[in-house]
Design a protein around this motif. Structure first.
Motif, PDB file in Angstrom:
ATOM      1  N   SER A  78      41.275  47.399  32.812  1.00 19.92           N
ATOM      2  CA  SER A  78      41.985  46.148  32.414  1.00 19.92           C
ATOM      3  C   SER A  78      41.296  44.936  32.795  1.00 19.92           C
ATOM      4  O   SER A  78      41.417  44.854  34.096  1.00 19.92           O
ATOM      5  CB  SER A  78      43.406  46.224  32.291  1.00 19.92           C
ATOM      6  N   LEU A  79      40.537  44.220  31.974  1.00 23.18           N
ATOM      7  CA  LEU A  79      40.099  42.825  32.411  1.00 23.18           C
ATOM      8  C   LEU A  79      41.174  41.956  33.096  1.00 23.18           C
ATOM      9  O   LEU A  79      40.886  41.381  33.887  1.00 23.18           O
ATOM     10  CB  LEU A  79      39.205  42.282  31.245  1.00 23.18           C
ATOM     11  N   ASP A  80      42.072  42.007  32.135  1.00 24.83           N
ATOM     12  CA  ASP A  80      43.360  41.028  32.685  1.00 24.83           C
ATOM     13  C   ASP A  80      43.927  41.192  33.961  1.00 24.83           C
ATOM     14  O   ASP A  80      44.090  40.571  34.879  1.00 24.83           O
ATOM     15  CB  ASP A  80      44.490  41.130  31.793  1.00 24.83           C
ATOM     16  N   ARG A  81      44.170  42.640  34.387  1.00 34.55           N
ATOM     17  CA  ARG A  81      44.569  43.032  35.473  1.00 34.55           C
ATOM     18  C   ARG A  81      43.781  43.009  36.686  1.00 34.55           C
ATOM     19  O   ARG A  81      43.928  42.561  37.793  1.00 34.55           O
ATOM     20  CB  ARG A  81      45.038  44.652  35.280  1.00 34.55           C
ATOM     21  N   MET A  82      42.463  43.120  36.570  1.00 34.61           N
ATOM     22  CA  MET A  82      41.310  42.981  37.373  1.00 34.61           C
ATOM     23  C   MET A  82      41.152  41.397  37.844  1.00 34.61           C
ATOM     24  O   MET A  82      41.228  41.167  38.936  1.00 34.61           O
ATOM     25  CB  MET A  82      39.991  43.313  36.960  1.00 34.61           C
ATOM     26  N   LEU A  83      41.383  40.370  36.895  1.00 32.99           N
ATOM     27  CA  LEU A  83      41.136  39.189  37.116  1.00 32.99           C
ATOM     28  C   LEU A  83      42.489  38.495  37.910  1.00 32.99           C
ATOM     29  O   LEU A  83      42.568  37.743  38.552  1.00 32.99           O
ATOM     30  CB  LEU A  83      41.045  38.416  35.903  1.00 32.99           C
ATOM     31  N   GLU A  84      43.584  39.198  37.594  1.00 31.79           N
ATOM     32  CA  GLU A  84      44.788  38.836  38.244  1.00 31.79           C
ATOM     33  C   GLU A  84      44.440  39.380  39.625  1.00 31.79           C
ATOM     34  O   GLU A  84      44.965  38.674  40.556  1.00 31.79           O
ATOM     35  CB  GLU A  84      45.991  39.526  37.520  1.00 31.79           C
ATOM     36  N   ALA A  85      44.297  40.603  39.815  1.00 31.11           N
ATOM     37  CA  ALA A  85      44.065  41.064  41.328  1.00 31.11           C
ATOM     38  C   ALA A  85      43.134  40.209  42.057  1.00 31.11           C
ATOM     39  O   ALA A  85      43.376  40.006  43.399  1.00 31.11           O
ATOM     40  CB  ALA A  85      43.530  42.432  41.175  1.00 31.11           C
ATOM     41  N   ARG A  86      41.891  39.945  41.383  1.00 29.25           N
ATOM     42  CA  ARG A  86      41.054  38.903  41.914  1.00 29.25           C
ATOM     43  C   ARG A  86      41.671  37.712  42.480  1.00 29.25           C
ATOM     44  O   ARG A  86      41.455  37.005  43.604  1.00 29.25           O
ATOM     45  CB  ARG A  86      39.927  38.749  41.123  1.00 29.25           C
ATOM     46  N   PHE A  87      42.575  37.071  41.427  1.00 32.05           N
ATOM     47  CA  PHE A  87      43.002  35.828  41.798  1.00 32.05           C
ATOM     48  C   PHE A  87      44.024  35.764  42.815  1.00 32.05           C
ATOM     49  O   PHE A  87      43.830  35.064  43.980  1.00 32.05           O
ATOM     50  CB  PHE A  87      44.014  35.338  40.719  1.00 32.05           C
ATOM     51  N   ILE A  88      44.972  36.892  42.922  1.00 31.74           N
ATOM     52  CA  ILE A  88      45.775  37.277  44.219  1.00 31.74           C
ATOM     53  C   ILE A  88      44.947  37.349  45.338  1.00 31.74           C
ATOM     54  O   ILE A  88      45.345  36.897  46.487  1.00 31.74           O
ATOM     55  CB  ILE A  88      46.786  38.525  43.859  1.00 31.74           C
ATOM     56  N   ARG A  89      44.199  38.246  45.325  1.00 31.43           N
ATOM     57  CA  ARG A  89      43.103  38.509  46.403  1.00 31.43           C
ATOM     58  C   ARG A  89      42.566  37.312  47.129  1.00 31.43           C
ATOM     59  O   ARG A  89      42.716  36.986  48.447  1.00 31.43           O
ATOM     60  CB  ARG A  89      42.136  39.422  46.386  1.00 31.43           C
ATOM     61  N   GLU A  90      41.962  36.233  46.308  1.00 31.50           N
ATOM     62  CA  GLU A  90      41.539  35.367  46.958  1.00 31.50           C
ATOM     63  C   GLU A  90      42.451  34.278  47.320  1.00 31.50           C
ATOM     64  O   GLU A  90      42.170  33.428  48.497  1.00 31.50           O
ATOM     65  CB  GLU A  90      40.626  34.468  45.585  1.00 31.50           C
ATOM     66  N   THR A  91      43.522  34.195  46.657  1.00 30.21           N
ATOM     67  CA  THR A  91      44.485  33.342  47.171  1.00 30.21           C
ATOM     68  C   THR A  91      45.033  33.517  48.822  1.00 30.21           C
ATOM     69  O   THR A  91      45.157  32.853  49.642  1.00 30.21           O
ATOM     70  CB  THR A  91      45.950  33.278  46.556  1.00 30.21           C
TER      71      THR A  91
END
Length: 225
Positions: A78-91
């Motif tokens: 899921s592109l949406d779940r991947m982008l959300e995970a990346r955002f949380i990880r970066e933060t």
């Protein structure tokens, strides 16, 4: 079930979950594939209960979907779940490296050099899974050295959605050495006690997946939702 039997079943469930998770992340089990509870139970010589528990844990992580009367299937990426995970990880990791610039455990700092050397060897040998394992140890050590190991535990729970995409980008001959150099740049910012530099290097590093995403998605459209 007695306590001893329960502990054995729990241990089996964790082992099965870990090995299936690895197979999903490395794409040895393709997105969309069915998983047979009976077949896996026979493979590990266990009852179906620990397999069922492993499936439930994988479903909580969003890696499989359990459909009543139809079976269990590996979810597509899921592109949406991947982008959300990346955002949380970066933060979270941006905060980790900034804290690391304030204080960092010297013993962990020494260990990080070993992880980077191991990652360099894996990069030169084209050993993708070993490279990813060394990558995880590096990032986990940053959190440990900064005195906030729980930060990595939170990231580890969600990053599987990034890991599958990362695995698709690793075969590039230039990708692995570049990622090692980015790790060294993050560490150089921490060693210099420069939080802005360390954070900028980290964000550049975690943005690599975004650069590769359009090409990866086009080449493997069948793996994505």
């Amino acid at each position: 079930m007695n306590v001893e039997a329960g502990e054995i079943a729990e241990s089996s469930a964790r082992r099965i979950e870990r090995e299936i998770r690895k197979a999903i992340i490395t794409l040895n089990i393709s997105p969309g594939s069915p998983l047979s509870e009976q077949e896996i139970a026979e493979r590990y010589a266990v009852s179906r209960q620990p397999v069922r528990e492993a499936f439930i844990a994988l479903a909580r992580a969003g890696l499989v979907e359990i459909l009543p009367r139809r079976g269990t299937f590996v979810v597509k990426i899921s592109l949406d779940r991947m982008l959300e995970a990346r955002f949380i990880r970066e933060t979270i990791e941006a905060g980790v490296v900034r804290r690391a610039c304030e204080r960092f455990d010297a013993r962990v700092r020494t260990r990080i050099d070993f992880y980077l050397d191991a990652q360099q060897v894996a990069a030169e040998a084209g050993q993708h899974y070993e490279f990813q394992r060394a990558d995880e140890r590096f990032h986990a050590a940053l959190a440990e050295g900064a005195g906030c190991p729980t930060a990595w535990s939170v990231i580890d729970d969600i990053k599987a959605h990034m890991d599958r995409v990362c695995h698709l980008t690793l075969p590039s001959a230039t990708a692995l050495p570049r990622l090692v150099e980015q790790h060294r740049a993050i560490l150089a910012g921490i060693d210099a006690r420069d939080p802005d530099r360390a954070e900028a290097e980290l964000k550049a590093h975690l943005s690599e997946i975004l650069k590769a995403l359009p090409q990866v998605r086009a080449a493997h459209s069948d793996l994505f939702i």
